[in-house]
Scaffold this active site. Structure first.
Site, PDB file in Angstrom:
ATOM      1  N   PRO A 244      16.017  49.528  34.355  1.00 41.34           N
ATOM      2  CA  PRO A 244      17.431  49.353  34.663  1.00 41.34           C
ATOM      3  C   PRO A 244      17.982  50.349  35.679  1.00 41.34           C
ATOM      4  O   PRO A 244      17.658  51.531  35.655  1.00 41.34           O
ATOM      5  CB  PRO A 244      18.122  49.530  33.305  1.00 41.34           C
ATOM      6  CG  PRO A 244      17.116  50.142  32.409  1.00 41.34           C
ATOM      7  CD  PRO A 244      15.774  49.747  32.927  1.00 41.34           C
ATOM      8  N   ASN A 245      18.805  49.790  36.544  1.00 40.49           N
ATOM      9  CA  ASN A 245      19.576  50.516  37.572  1.00 40.49           C
ATOM     10  C   ASN A 245      18.745  50.970  38.765  1.00 40.49           C
ATOM     11  O   ASN A 245      19.302  51.440  39.758  1.00 40.49           O
ATOM     12  CB  ASN A 245      20.327  51.713  36.950  1.00 40.49           C
ATOM     13  CG  ASN A 245      21.339  51.263  35.937  1.00 40.49           C
ATOM     14  OD1 ASN A 245      22.163  50.401  36.223  1.00 40.49           O
ATOM     15  ND2 ASN A 245      21.269  51.800  34.725  1.00 40.49           N
TER      16      ASN A 245
ATOM     17  N   ARG B 273      23.096  54.724  45.700  1.00 39.45           N
ATOM     18  CA  ARG B 273      23.979  55.635  44.961  1.00 39.45           C
ATOM     19  C   ARG B 273      23.168  56.874  44.576  1.00 39.45           C
ATOM     20  O   ARG B 273      21.944  56.834  44.502  1.00 39.45           O
ATOM     21  CB  ARG B 273      24.507  54.962  43.677  1.00 39.45           C
ATOM     22  CG  ARG B 273      25.255  53.655  43.879  1.00 39.45           C
ATOM     23  CD  ARG B 273      26.584  53.863  44.588  1.00 39.45           C
ATOM     24  NE  ARG B 273      27.477  54.699  43.803  1.00 39.45           N
ATOM     25  CZ  ARG B 273      28.362  54.238  42.918  1.00 39.45           C
ATOM     26  NH1 ARG B 273      28.470  52.960  42.712  1.00 39.45           N
ATOM     27  NH2 ARG B 273      29.149  55.065  42.266  1.00 39.45           N
TER      28      ARG B 273
ATOM     29  N   TYR C 217      18.175  60.768  43.277  1.00 35.51           N
ATOM     30  CA  TYR C 217      17.100  59.786  43.392  1.00 35.51           C
ATOM     31  C   TYR C 217      16.606  59.554  44.824  1.00 35.51           C
ATOM     32  O   TYR C 217      15.677  58.771  45.030  1.00 35.51           O
ATOM     33  CB  TYR C 217      17.551  58.455  42.770  1.00 35.51           C
ATOM     34  CG  TYR C 217      17.889  58.599  41.295  1.00 35.51           C
ATOM     35  CD1 TYR C 217      16.900  58.924  40.371  1.00 35.51           C
ATOM     36  CD2 TYR C 217      19.191  58.448  40.824  1.00 35.51           C
ATOM     37  CE1 TYR C 217      17.198  59.082  39.036  1.00 35.51           C
ATOM     38  CE2 TYR C 217      19.496  58.604  39.479  1.00 35.51           C
ATOM     39  CZ  TYR C 217      18.494  58.923  38.594  1.00 35.51           C
ATOM     40  OH  TYR C 217      18.784  59.085  37.261  1.00 35.51           O
TER      41      TYR C 217
ATOM     42  N   ASN D 166       8.276  52.756  35.970  1.00 35.50           N
ATOM     43  CA  ASN D 166       9.413  53.646  35.744  1.00 35.50           C
ATOM     44  C   ASN D 166      10.363  52.870  34.842  1.00 35.50           C
ATOM     45  O   ASN D 166      11.110  52.010  35.324  1.00 35.50           O
ATOM     46  CB  ASN D 166      10.099  54.022  37.056  1.00 35.50           C
ATOM     47  CG  ASN D 166      11.245  54.990  36.825  1.00 35.50           C
ATOM     48  OD1 ASN D 166      11.681  55.202  35.687  1.00 35.50           O
ATOM     49  ND2 ASN D 166      11.743  55.588  37.896  1.00 35.50           N
TER      50      ASN D 166
ATOM     51  N   ALA E 119      16.126  54.324  31.927  1.00 31.76           N
ATOM     52  CA  ALA E 119      16.701  54.822  30.668  1.00 31.76           C
ATOM     53  C   ALA E 119      15.988  54.268  29.440  1.00 31.76           C
ATOM     54  O   ALA E 119      16.048  54.883  28.361  1.00 31.76           O
ATOM     55  CB  ALA E 119      18.188  54.486  30.618  1.00 31.76           C
TER      56      ALA E 119
ATOM     57  N   ASP F 101       5.619  49.170  22.472  1.00 34.24           N
ATOM     58  CA  ASP F 101       4.769  48.221  21.750  1.00 34.24           C
ATOM     59  C   ASP F 101       4.059  47.276  22.721  1.00 34.24           C
ATOM     60  O   ASP F 101       2.872  46.975  22.557  1.00 34.24           O
ATOM     61  CB  ASP F 101       5.583  47.408  20.742  1.00 34.24           C
ATOM     62  CG  ASP F 101       5.978  48.219  19.514  1.00 34.24           C
ATOM     63  OD1 ASP F 101       5.392  49.300  19.291  1.00 34.24           O
ATOM     64  OD2 ASP F 101       6.867  47.764  18.770  1.00 34.24           O
TER      65      ASP F 101
ATOM     66  N   GLU G 158       3.203  56.364  34.054  1.00 34.95           N
ATOM     67  CA  GLU G 158       4.662  56.439  33.923  1.00 34.95           C
ATOM     68  C   GLU G 158       5.203  57.338  35.030  1.00 34.95           C
ATOM     69  O   GLU G 158       4.691  58.449  35.226  1.00 34.95           O
ATOM     70  CB  GLU G 158       5.005  57.022  32.553  1.00 34.95           C
ATOM     71  CG  GLU G 158       6.488  57.207  32.303  1.00 34.95           C
ATOM     72  CD  GLU G 158       6.774  57.865  30.943  1.00 34.95           C
ATOM     73  OE1 GLU G 158       5.811  58.154  30.182  1.00 34.95           O
ATOM     74  OE2 GLU G 158       7.956  58.099  30.658  1.00 34.95           O
TER      75      GLU G 158
ATOM     76  N   HIS H  79       8.720  59.040  36.801  1.00 34.09           N
ATOM     77  CA  HIS H  79      10.157  59.331  36.860  1.00 34.09           C
ATOM     78  C   HIS H  79      10.435  60.035  38.181  1.00 34.09           C
ATOM     79  O   HIS H  79       9.749  61.015  38.510  1.00 34.09           O
ATOM     80  CB  HIS H  79      10.598  60.219  35.695  1.00 34.09           C
ATOM     81  CG  HIS H  79      10.410  59.530  34.384  1.00 34.09           C
ATOM     82  ND1 HIS H  79      11.260  58.543  33.960  1.00 34.09           N
ATOM     83  CD2 HIS H  79       9.439  59.644  33.451  1.00 34.09           C
ATOM     84  CE1 HIS H  79      10.818  58.075  32.802  1.00 34.09           C
ATOM     85  NE2 HIS H  79       9.718  58.726  32.472  1.00 34.09           N
TER      86      HIS H  79
ATOM     87  N   SER I 183      13.125  61.735  39.065  1.00 32.26           N
ATOM     88  CA  SER I 183      13.660  63.070  38.779  1.00 32.26           C
ATOM     89  C   SER I 183      12.792  63.751  37.719  1.00 32.26           C
ATOM     90  O   SER I 183      12.025  63.092  37.013  1.00 32.26           O
ATOM     91  CB  SER I 183      15.101  62.954  38.274  1.00 32.26           C
ATOM     92  OG  SER I 183      15.143  62.243  37.043  1.00 32.26           O
TER      93      SER I 183
ATOM     94  N   ARG J 251      16.632  67.952  33.056  1.00 30.84           N
ATOM     95  CA  ARG J 251      17.933  67.282  32.920  1.00 30.84           C
ATOM     96  C   ARG J 251      18.422  67.365  31.468  1.00 30.84           C
ATOM     97  O   ARG J 251      17.973  68.205  30.704  1.00 30.84           O
ATOM     98  CB  ARG J 251      17.802  65.850  33.446  1.00 30.84           C
ATOM     99  CG  ARG J 251      17.395  65.805  34.930  1.00 30.84           C
ATOM    100  CD  ARG J 251      17.329  64.407  35.468  1.00 30.84           C
ATOM    101  NE  ARG J 251      18.648  63.784  35.491  1.00 30.84           N
ATOM    102  CZ  ARG J 251      18.864  62.497  35.792  1.00 30.84           C
ATOM    103  NH1 ARG J 251      17.820  61.715  36.103  1.00 30.84           N
ATOM    104  NH2 ARG J 251      20.081  61.998  35.791  1.00 30.84           N
TER     105      ARG J 251
HETATM  106  O1  CA2 Z   1      14.072  59.914  37.043  1.00 30.87           O
HETATM  107  C1  CA2 Z   1      13.877  58.728  36.810  1.00 30.87           C
HETATM  108  O2  CA2 Z   1      13.171  58.008  37.497  1.00 30.87           O
HETATM  109  C2  CA2 Z   1      14.584  58.066  35.609  1.00 30.87           C
HETATM  110  O3  CA2 Z   1      13.655  57.183  34.993  1.00 30.87           O
HETATM  111  C3  CA2 Z   1      15.748  57.309  36.187  1.00 30.87           C
HETATM  112  C4  CA2 Z   1      16.658  56.692  35.130  1.00 30.87           C
HETATM  113  C5  CA2 Z   1      17.051  57.722  34.073  1.00 30.87           C
HETATM  114  O4  CA2 Z   1      17.777  57.097  33.036  1.00 30.87           O
HETATM  115  C6  CA2 Z   1      15.834  58.418  33.484  1.00 30.87           C
HETATM  116  O5  CA2 Z   1      16.284  59.385  32.557  1.00 30.87           O
HETATM  117  C7  CA2 Z   1      15.028  59.090  34.569  1.00 30.87           C
HETATM  118  C8  CA2 Z   1      17.924  56.150  35.760  1.00 30.87           C
HETATM  119  C9  CA2 Z   1      17.685  55.198  36.888  1.00 30.87           C
HETATM  120  C10 CA2 Z   1      18.962  55.022  37.622  1.00 30.87           C
HETATM  121  O6  CA2 Z   1      18.639  54.757  38.965  1.00 30.87           O
HETATM  122  C11 CA2 Z   1      19.617  54.889  39.887  1.00 30.87           C
HETATM  123  C12 CA2 Z   1      19.207  54.971  41.180  1.00 30.87           C
HETATM  124  C13 CA2 Z   1      20.137  55.132  42.169  1.00 30.87           C
HETATM  125  C14 CA2 Z   1      21.484  55.180  41.852  1.00 30.87           C
HETATM  126  C15 CA2 Z   1      21.885  55.093  40.551  1.00 30.87           C
HETATM  127  C16 CA2 Z   1      20.951  54.939  39.562  1.00 30.87           C
END
Ligand code: CA2
Length: 145
Positions: free
Chosen positions: A11-12, A19, A24, A75, A78, A88, A99, A101, A103, A108
């Site tokens: 997601p996202n 953004r 990111y 990835n 969240a 699972d 996996e 990430h 960041s 964090r």
């Molecule tokens: O660091 C990562 O790749 C995360 O998986 C990114 C997730 C976060 O919930 C994890 O804790 C760490 C969030 C992805 C949101 O991606 C965005 C990218 C650009 C702008 C806004 C959100």
């Protein structure tokens, strides 16, 4: 037939490059996917990429990997911190799992420090920016060679 790696983003992550570049980076998901496809192609592998904001879709995509893909680079966004369902699904998959990430989740908020997915992953990368996807893919390529 060439081997296939599934590249899964949760997601996202469709917002990459649009953004929060301070967290990111500036590359879009399309940029990242194109680089992974080129890297895989040079190694004689195929990449099938998907991004979804829906947990069940990610679970079903992982089910499809069971007979289709030799490795998954994921990835989970969240869902890393919440999803027993994705864990699972990965546990029912026999191939390699990496996996990623973007960041460093350990630098964090505390709620990001635990990932359900890590207990199934063959490798975990966090904090390497979007380069983490290519690093994970390179590892998959060398193990599948
Ligand atoms: O660091 C990562 O790749 C995360 O998986 C990114 C997730 C976060 O919930 C994890 O804790 C760490 C969030 C992805 C949101 O991606 C965005 C990218 C650009 C702008 C806004 C959100």
């Amino acid at each position: 037939m060439s081997k296939t790696v599934f590249l899964i983003n949760g997601p996202n992550l469709n917002l990459l490059g649009k953004r929060q570049p301070e967290i990111y980076g500036a590359d879009t998901l399309e940029d990242v996917t194109a680089r992974c496809e080129a890297l895989a192609q040079a190694a004689g592998l195929g990449v099938v990429a998907m991004q979804s904001n829906h947990e069940g879709e990610i679970v079903e995509f992982i089910h499809n990997a069971r007979h289709t893909a030799e490795a998954i680079v994921i990835n989970p966004g969240a869902y890393s911190h919440t999803s027993v369902a994705i864990l699972d699904a990965l546990q029912a998959y026999d191939g390699l799992v990496f996996e990623v990430h973007i960041s460093n989740i350990h630098k964090r908020e505390a709620f990001r420090h635990h990932s359900y997915i890590s207990s199934r992953a063959d490798g975990v990368l966090a904090g390497f920016g979007v380069e983490g996807y290519e690093l994970a893919l390179r590892r998959a390529i060398s193990l599948l060679a």
